[in-house]
Write an enzyme that holds these catalytic residues in place. Structure first.
Site, mmCIF file in Angstrom:
data_model
loop_
_atom_site.group_PDB
_atom_site.id
_atom_site.type_symbol
_atom_site.label_atom_id
_atom_site.label_comp_id
_atom_site.label_asym_id
_atom_site.label_seq_id
_atom_site.Cartn_x
_atom_site.Cartn_y
_atom_site.Cartn_z
ATOM 1 C CE LYS A 173 -0.970 5.676 7.673
ATOM 2 N NZ LYS A 173 -0.683 5.116 6.362
ATOM 3 C CG ASP A 228 5.566 3.800 1.780
ATOM 4 O OD1 ASP A 228 5.572 4.455 2.849
ATOM 5 O OD2 ASP A 228 4.557 3.686 1.068
ATOM 6 C CG PHE A 262 -1.857 1.224 1.166
ATOM 7 C CD1 PHE A 262 -3.020 1.168 0.427
ATOM 8 C CD2 PHE A 262 -1.539 2.412 1.806
ATOM 9 C CE1 PHE A 262 -3.867 2.275 0.330
ATOM 10 C CE2 PHE A 262 -2.377 3.523 1.720
ATOM 11 C CZ PHE A 262 -3.541 3.449 0.983
HETATM 12 C C1 PLP Z 1 -0.888 5.371 4.932
HETATM 13 C C2 PLP Z 1 0.167 4.985 3.982
HETATM 14 C C3 PLP Z 1 0.379 5.692 2.776
HETATM 15 C C4 PLP Z 1 -0.527 6.804 2.321
HETATM 16 O O1 PLP Z 1 -0.476 7.896 3.162
HETATM 17 P P1 PLP Z 1 -1.608 9.038 3.081
HETATM 18 O O2 PLP Z 1 -1.145 10.064 4.051
HETATM 19 O O3 PLP Z 1 -2.898 8.382 3.423
HETATM 20 O O4 PLP Z 1 -1.620 9.550 1.684
HETATM 21 C C5 PLP Z 1 1.446 5.327 1.980
HETATM 22 N N1 PLP Z 1 2.263 4.314 2.341
HETATM 23 C C6 PLP Z 1 2.081 3.608 3.467
HETATM 24 C C7 PLP Z 1 3.035 2.521 3.806
HETATM 25 C C8 PLP Z 1 1.030 3.901 4.316
HETATM 26 O O5 PLP Z 1 0.842 3.187 5.432
#
Ligand code: PLP
Length: 415
Positions: free
Chosen positions: A255, A226, A141
């Site tokens: 986050k 990420d 994700f």
């Molecule tokens: C939550 C998340 C995203 C997306 O972040 P947003 O602030 O919702 O755009 C991208 N990568 C990972 C691993 C995430 O957990």
């Protein structure tokens, strides 16, 4: 019609006024520490933490003070100008990430935007090297905007929005698949989460990141991690890649970085940063308000020694859930924990927990995820354990599925 929300009919108003995208489990009005309250005054223990966002919990004095002070000083200027807050946070992130002299930071407003920046970095690198493909993993994700969505190979998320970005490939998270994809010499960048949060807190296979690092170096590709969910202390290290003894070429953050204030970042390591004026920017990205809060949150994590608490409380929580009905094991690291269940009852467990004043989430049918504040202590661990055990027992009492987790495997990630 009035513009004031009627707390009895809020669900109706949500249906009427908001895009229909799900959610809306309760109408929350206040938070303090690890607790939030709904409009009826019901108190909940928040063990989702805004999906791994509220690192310091709710209304932490450091957060409140940073927002208030900076809002009263200078909240926003355009990126035609620098601010001390932006420079301070960039320097702090570089130090904590160990980027060395050559690292650079770009501030955005969300994880998706941080990953859009990563996609553009991969394209710049691809054009410089003649390599076309950006590779991500099944189960990944990376966000909901079109570039980050293209790296998120989940049919339910992608299919309604095709065509997606060209030049993206997905591989299974195995070392064999990794070796195969690098063999054809077209890989510009590999983008991976050290632990796949939305997939149900699934760690990468042992040695995967180290092999990825070696192959990316060997084939002139970028390794981009990420760390939107795993970063800024969530796993008990500042960044999860540091657990593997590797250094990536870039890292995306969001986050937890500003403890609930919207802020994202792309951090580059080494001299792979190919951006130049005109190639990228963001109106809000890195404004003094967001970056002041980010600095204050990271300083508090550091000064209060919260990383040690993250590690210790993570172990304590994993021990506490062991042996409860349905529980077959735990995955993750620090305070990013996936509790695996022996039956697809995670949504029922989440709802039963909420009825008992506990907020958790169900990223998949048989995984409960918790991502509480780094500040939790014995009281929160005990309150969680009691409510969670009661929720599991309630579901077990009415469920057609056997609730014994005994004999199933426990998947340990280094705690
Ligand atoms: C939550 C998340 C995203 C997306 O972040 P947003 O602030 O919702 O755009 C991208 N990568 C990972 C691993 C995430 O957990």
């Amino acid at each position: 019609m009035t513009d004031t929300v009627d707390t009895r009919t809020w669900q109706h108003e949500a249906c009427r006024d908001l895009l229909n995208l799900g959610g809306r489990l309760a109408l929350l009005v206040r938070g303090e520490g690890s607790h939030v309250w709904d409009a009826d005054g019901t108190r909940y223990l928040d063990f989702l933490g805004g999906i791994a966002v509220n690192a310091l919990g709710h209304a932490h004095p450091v957060f409140v003070d940073a927002v208030a002070r900076q809002a009263a000083t200078l909240a926003h200027v355009s990126n035609y100008f620098a601010t001390p807050q932006q420079l301070e946070l960039a320097a702090r992130v570089k130090r904590l990430a160990g980027t060395g002299e050559h690292g650079h930071v770009f501030f955005a407003n969300s994880g998706s935007e941080a990953n859009e920046t990563a996609v553009k970095l991969a394209r710049l690198h691809g054009h410089a090297t003649g390599k076309k493909t950006i590779v991500s993993l099944t189960g990944a994700f990376h966000g909901r905007t079109m570039g980050s969505l293209s790296l998120t190979p989940k049919p339910a998320y992608q299919d309604p929005f095709r065509p997606l970005l060209p030049g993206v490939a997905h591989i299974d998270p195995t070392i064999e698949a990794l070796e195969r994809v690098f063999a054809d010499e077209s890989v510009a960048a590999l983008v991976v989460e050290p632990i796949q949060g939305e997939a149900g807190v699934v760690p990468l296979p042992d040695g995967f990141l180290r092999r990825a690092r070696a192959l990316a170096t060997e084939h002139g590709a970028l390794l981009i991690v990420d760390e939107v969910q795993t970063g800024v202390g969530r796993t008990g290290e500042w960044f999860a890649f540091q657990r593997e003894g590797i250094v990536p070429d870039a890292m995306s953050l969001a986050k937890g970085i500003a403890g609930g204030f919207p802020l994202g970042a792309l951090v580059t390591f080494g001299d792979n940063d190919l951006f130049y004026p005109g190639t990228h920017n963001s109106t809000f990205g890195g404004n003094p308000l967001a970056t002041a809060v980010g600095s204050a949150v990271l300083a508090e994590i550091e000064d209060a020694g919260l990383l040690a608490n993250v590690t210790q409380r993570g172990i304590q929580l994993r021990d506490a859930v062991c042996g409860l009905p349905f529980v077959t094991g735990t995955r993750g690291a620090g305070l990013l924990i996936g509790i695996t269940l022996s039956a697809p009852v995670a949504a029922e467990v989440r709802d039963a927990a909420q009825r008992r004043g506990l907020i958790v989430n169900a990223p998949t049918a048989d995984v409960i995820r918790i991502a509480p504040a780094y500040t939790i202590g014995d009281a929160e661990v005990d309150e969680f354990t009691t409510a969670f055990a009661a929720a599991l027992a309630a579901v077990a009492a009415t469920s057609p599925h056997p609730s014994s987790g005994a004999g199933a495997d426990t998947e340990e990630t280094t705690a």
